[in-house]
Design a protein around this motif. Structure first.
Motif, PDB file in Angstrom:
ATOM      1  N   GLN A  34       0.816  -1.207   0.000  1.00 33.99           N
ATOM      2  CA  GLN A  34       0.000   0.000   0.000  1.00 33.99           C
ATOM      3  C   GLN A  34       0.856   1.266   0.000  1.00 33.99           C
ATOM      4  N   SER A  35       2.013   1.211   0.639  1.00 37.99           N
ATOM      5  CA  SER A  35       2.897   2.378   0.729  1.00 37.99           C
ATOM      6  C   SER A  35       4.335   1.946   0.462  1.00 37.99           C
ATOM      7  N   PRO A  36       4.672   1.630  -0.792  1.00 38.00           N
ATOM      8  CA  PRO A  36       6.038   1.206  -1.089  1.00 38.00           C
ATOM      9  C   PRO A  36       7.037   2.344  -0.876  1.00 38.00           C
ATOM     10  N   ALA A  37       8.216   1.981  -0.431  1.00 39.49           N
ATOM     11  CA  ALA A  37       9.310   2.948  -0.320  1.00 39.49           C
ATOM     12  C   ALA A  37       9.979   3.040  -1.688  1.00 39.49           C
ATOM     13  N   GLU A  38       9.861   4.192  -2.326  1.00 43.15           N
ATOM     14  CA  GLU A  38      10.360   4.357  -3.688  1.00 43.15           C
ATOM     15  C   GLU A  38      11.287   5.563  -3.781  1.00 43.15           C
ATOM     16  N   ASN A  39      12.190   5.470  -4.751  1.00 46.46           N
ATOM     17  CA  ASN A  39      13.156   6.526  -5.037  1.00 46.46           C
ATOM     18  C   ASN A  39      14.080   6.749  -3.849  1.00 46.46           C
ATOM     19  N   VAL A  40      15.028   5.824  -3.692  1.00 46.58           N
ATOM     20  CA  VAL A  40      15.966   5.826  -2.568  1.00 46.58           C
ATOM     21  C   VAL A  40      17.382   5.934  -3.119  1.00 46.58           C
ATOM     22  N   LEU A  41      18.162   6.843  -2.565  1.00 44.50           N
ATOM     23  CA  LEU A  41      19.577   6.975  -2.924  1.00 44.50           C
ATOM     24  C   LEU A  41      20.404   7.007  -1.644  1.00 44.50           C
ATOM     25  N   ILE A  42      21.313   6.029  -1.510  1.00 51.61           N
ATOM     26  CA  ILE A  42      22.289   6.021  -0.420  1.00 51.61           C
ATOM     27  C   ILE A  42      23.661   6.048  -1.082  1.00 51.61           C
ATOM     28  N   GLU A  43      24.358   7.147  -0.970  1.00 47.90           N
ATOM     29  CA  GLU A  43      25.580   7.329  -1.769  1.00 47.90           C
ATOM     30  C   GLU A  43      26.682   7.986  -0.949  1.00 47.90           C
ATOM     31  N   ASN A  44      27.884   7.447  -1.131  1.00 48.77           N
ATOM     32  CA  ASN A  44      29.112   8.048  -0.608  1.00 48.77           C
ATOM     33  C   ASN A  44      29.088   8.180   0.914  1.00 48.77           C
ATOM     34  N   CYS A  45      28.554   7.173   1.586  1.00 54.99           N
ATOM     35  CA  CYS A  45      28.510   7.154   3.046  1.00 54.99           C
ATOM     36  C   CYS A  45      29.534   6.159   3.582  1.00 54.99           C
ATOM     37  N   THR A  46      29.942   6.349   4.820  1.00 53.32           N
ATOM     38  CA  THR A  46      30.820   5.398   5.487  1.00 53.32           C
ATOM     39  C   THR A  46      30.112   4.864   6.729  1.00 53.32           C
ATOM     40  N   PHE A  47      30.304   3.574   6.969  1.00 56.48           N
ATOM     41  CA  PHE A  47      29.663   2.891   8.080  1.00 56.48           C
ATOM     42  C   PHE A  47      30.740   2.127   8.853  1.00 56.48           C
ATOM     43  N   GLU A  48      30.838   2.390  10.130  1.00 59.24           N
ATOM     44  CA  GLU A  48      31.830   1.741  10.964  1.00 59.24           C
ATOM     45  C   GLU A  48      31.135   1.086  12.152  1.00 59.24           C
ATOM     46  N   ASN A  49      31.347  -0.221  12.280  1.00 58.73           N
ATOM     47  CA  ASN A  49      30.847  -1.004  13.406  1.00 58.73           C
ATOM     48  C   ASN A  49      29.331  -0.858  13.607  1.00 58.73           C
ATOM     49  N   SER A  50      28.579  -1.230  12.580  1.00 58.76           N
ATOM     50  CA  SER A  50      27.133  -1.383  12.768  1.00 58.76           C
ATOM     51  C   SER A  50      26.902  -2.603  13.648  1.00 58.76           C
ATOM     52  N   CYS A  51      26.122  -2.442  14.718  1.00 54.71           N
ATOM     53  CA  CYS A  51      25.938  -3.542  15.671  1.00 54.71           C
ATOM     54  C   CYS A  51      24.869  -4.529  15.216  1.00 54.71           C
ATOM     55  N   GLY A  52      24.110  -4.182  14.188  1.00 55.79           N
ATOM     56  CA  GLY A  52      23.212  -5.116  13.530  1.00 55.79           C
ATOM     57  C   GLY A  52      23.621  -5.193  12.067  1.00 55.79           C
ATOM     58  N   LYS A  53      22.646  -5.227  11.175  1.00 53.09           N
ATOM     59  CA  LYS A  53      22.939  -5.140   9.748  1.00 53.09           C
ATOM     60  C   LYS A  53      23.072  -3.669   9.361  1.00 53.09           C
ATOM     61  N   THR A  54      23.923  -3.383   8.409  1.00 52.38           N
ATOM     62  CA  THR A  54      24.246  -1.982   8.152  1.00 52.38           C
ATOM     63  C   THR A  54      23.129  -1.286   7.390  1.00 52.38           C
ATOM     64  N   ILE A  55      22.844  -1.717   6.166  1.00 57.54           N
ATOM     65  CA  ILE A  55      21.757  -1.161   5.367  1.00 57.54           C
ATOM     66  C   ILE A  55      20.739  -2.270   5.164  1.00 57.54           C
ATOM     67  N   SER A  56      19.484  -2.026   5.548  1.00 58.02           N
ATOM     68  CA  SER A  56      18.463  -3.062   5.480  1.00 58.02           C
ATOM     69  C   SER A  56      17.239  -2.545   4.755  1.00 58.02           C
ATOM     70  N   PHE A  57      16.795  -3.298   3.736  1.00 57.53           N
ATOM     71  CA  PHE A  57      15.530  -3.045   3.051  1.00 57.53           C
ATOM     72  C   PHE A  57      14.566  -4.166   3.407  1.00 57.53           C
ATOM     73  N   VAL A  58      13.321  -3.810   3.692  1.00 62.14           N
ATOM     74  CA  VAL A  58      12.307  -4.812   4.027  1.00 62.14           C
ATOM     75  C   VAL A  58      11.045  -4.524   3.224  1.00 62.14           C
ATOM     76  N   GLY A  59      10.517  -5.550   2.554  1.00 60.32           N
ATOM     77  CA  GLY A  59       9.235  -5.414   1.867  1.00 60.32           C
ATOM     78  C   GLY A  59       9.343  -4.700   0.537  1.00 60.32           C
ATOM     79  N   ASP A  60       8.379  -3.848   0.242  1.00 64.37           N
ATOM     80  CA  ASP A  60       8.282  -3.164  -1.052  1.00 64.37           C
ATOM     81  C   ASP A  60       9.191  -1.937  -1.061  1.00 64.37           C
ATOM     82  N   VAL A  61      10.406  -2.122  -1.550  1.00 74.54           N
ATOM     83  CA  VAL A  61      11.369  -1.033  -1.706  1.00 74.54           C
ATOM     84  C   VAL A  61      11.823  -1.054  -3.153  1.00 74.54           C
TER      85      VAL A  61
END
Length: 506
Positions: A235-262
């Motif tokens: 009913q409400s898909p997540a659309e038009n997503v940009l994740i660019e040029n980021c740094t991630f250090e020591n994510s304690c779970g999963k770093t980037i997570s998509f769930v469902g309609d993305v």
């Protein structure tokens, strides 16, 4: 001055010098500024998708022979200077309708609530710009009192732009049913549960930002500990997503997570290091296939080797969930490209999922430490089969001490479309005591009941003294097309095919 006075109630001054802090809210000018930034982001993203989409016009053989330089977009980046706000220009160009614009001298503030709660107003509002001027930075530190709930959701906000702001010690920042949310050149440090969460939001951009130690108080990594999590539904898909040029250090779970309609997403030019669990994770994702969805130019290092929350005891043993780039639960990702990524040192699989094109990636050292954090999946690339389209794995470089370079398994009765494994460089190295390999090792193994086509050609570095390729299908099943032509030793091959080519690899 009402809103700026209210903001000062929320942002209590801790230091008396530093960056110019600009807060522009609820004005046509600030709205127009955010829409202008959105237009630039969408143009950049569309250009990247169009450039990559050209690959789908080629046959697998043409992709294998193409000059990768023509499709290398790693140098094409959206910079940090999307729109310049100086203290003077903001006062003149983005003037709040009730005088809400001001410049604040201090560079560190305490935040008592992100949403409107009691005497505290919301920080994140529609048609709002929050930034510093002149490239300086300001720090917002969470300081919630006991009577303020830590679980807060920012709802129904649109056209928000945040730049040059460092967020520290927040439980998390969560948006729901929001549109056009942009964070540029920000940082997110020592968040307790998650970093940023978007549910049922569209037009999201996280650019040039840094995430450090997000999820440091979690006890259940199955539903928390993400640096970025994006959730959509039919009913409400997540659309038009940009994740660019980021740094991630020591994510304690999963770093980037998509769930469902993305859908309609690009994840590119990011560096992920020391994630406790997976780096880029898609759980039951649904995509339309209308867009070229891109995962490219990311570096994923030491996946499964991060420092967990003291409450997350599961991270000390299980490695299930530590795949670097993963799409799970029987999904299919048409028009999705995984391209030019680097995976180095990973407890579980390097790249796993039902992608249409996996091209020019480098995967080294999968299955590392998989005895301590047990997982049975230590392959460099695991192919989840699909009935919707042929899957192409072309020009990848693999060095692993794990189980296999390429692997695929299905016990379903579906008849799968086909797999191309072309022009890859493989090195199945000797294992050591830290690697769990409980099955017979080989360069390539495909095991399913029915698949119409398999093409394995022009790969290098495969084993010549041991059985390098094993293909298993149902007894009596007749494939449409089977070709294997590489310098290697063949093990098991399909019993029958309507057309066989080059079944000679010595």
């Amino acid at each position: 001055m009402k809103k700026i006075t209210a903001l000062l109630t929320v942002l209590m001054m801790c230091m008396t010098f530093g960056a110019d802090f600009v807060y522009a809210a609820d004005s046509n000018s600030s709205r127009n500024a955010v829409l202008q930034i959105r237009k630039e982001i969408d143009s950049h993203k569309s250009n990247i998708q169009s450039k990559n989409g050209e690959l789908f016009k080629l046959t697998p053989e043409e992709i294998a022979e193409a000059d990768f330089k023509n499709y290398d977009t790693s140098s094409v980046l959206l910079g940090t200077d999307l729109y310049e706000f100086s203290a003077g220009s903001v006062s003149n160009d983005i003037k709040g309708k009730d005088g809400t614009i001001n410049t604040l001298a201090p560079n560190e503030y305490k935040v008592h609530s992100t949403i409107k709660y009691g005497k505290y107003p919301s920080i994140f509002n529609s048609d709002t710009v929050i930034k510093t001027s002149g490239g300086k930075r300001a720090t917002l530190v969470a300081d919630y009192s006991d009577d303020v709930p830590s679980y807060q959701i920012v709802k129904n906000v649109e056209n928000l732009y945040v730049e040059n702001i460092d967020f520290e010690n927040f439980p998390m920042i969560k948006f729901e049913n929001c549109d056009n949310i942009i964070f540029n050149n920000c940082s997110f440090t020592d968040f307790e549960n998650n970093g940023i969460v978007f549910r049922d939001c569209s037009n999201i951009a996280i650019l040039n930002s840094k995430f450090t130690n997000c999820g440091n108080q979690i006890s259940d990594s199955s539903n928390s500990g993400y640096s970025i999590r994006i959730v959509g539904d039919a009913q409400s898909p997540a659309e038009n997503v940009l994740i660019e040029n980021c740094t991630f250090e020591n994510s304690c779970g999963k770093t980037i997570s998509f769930v469902g309609d993305v859908d309609d997403y690009v994840i590119r030019n990011n560096t992920i290091n020391n994630s406790v669990w997976g780096a880029i994770d898609y759980w039951t994702p649904t995509v339309s296939g209308k867009y070229a969805d891109i995962i490219e130019n990311n570096v994923c290092k030491n996946i499964g080797f991060g420092k967990p929350s003291v409450n997350d005891t599961n991270a000390l043993t299980s490695g299930v969930g530590c795949a670097a780039i993963f799409a799970g639960m029987g999904t299919s990702l048409p028009n999705t490209i995984v391209k030019n990524n680097v995976v180095q040192n990973c407890v579980e699989t390097g790249i796993e999922g039902p992608y249409e094109l996996v091209y020019h990636n480098t995967v080294k050292n999968t299955g590392e430490n998989s005895v301590a954090r047990y997982t049975g999946s230590t392959e460099a690339i695991y192919i989840k089969l699909t009935t919707e389209f042929e899957q192409k794995y072309i020009g990848n470089t693999i060095e692993t001490r794990g189980l296999r370079c390429f692997s695929s398994y299905s016990n379903r009765d579906d008849e799968y479309k086909g797999i191309y494994i072309l022009n890859n460089s493989m090195n199945l190295e000797n294992t050591d005591a830290s690697i769990a390999c409980n099955y017979t090792r080989s360069d390539i193994e495909i095991n399913c009941k029915k698949i119409k086509k398999i093409v394995i050609e022009n790969n290098s570095g495969m084993m010549k003294d041991k059985k390098s390729v094993n293909i298993y299908t149902d007894k009596g099943y007749v494939m449409d097309y089977f070709s294997i032509h590489n310098p290697c030793m063949i093990g098991s091959v399909p019993e029958k095919a309507r057309y066989c080519f080059n079944i000679n690899n010595n």
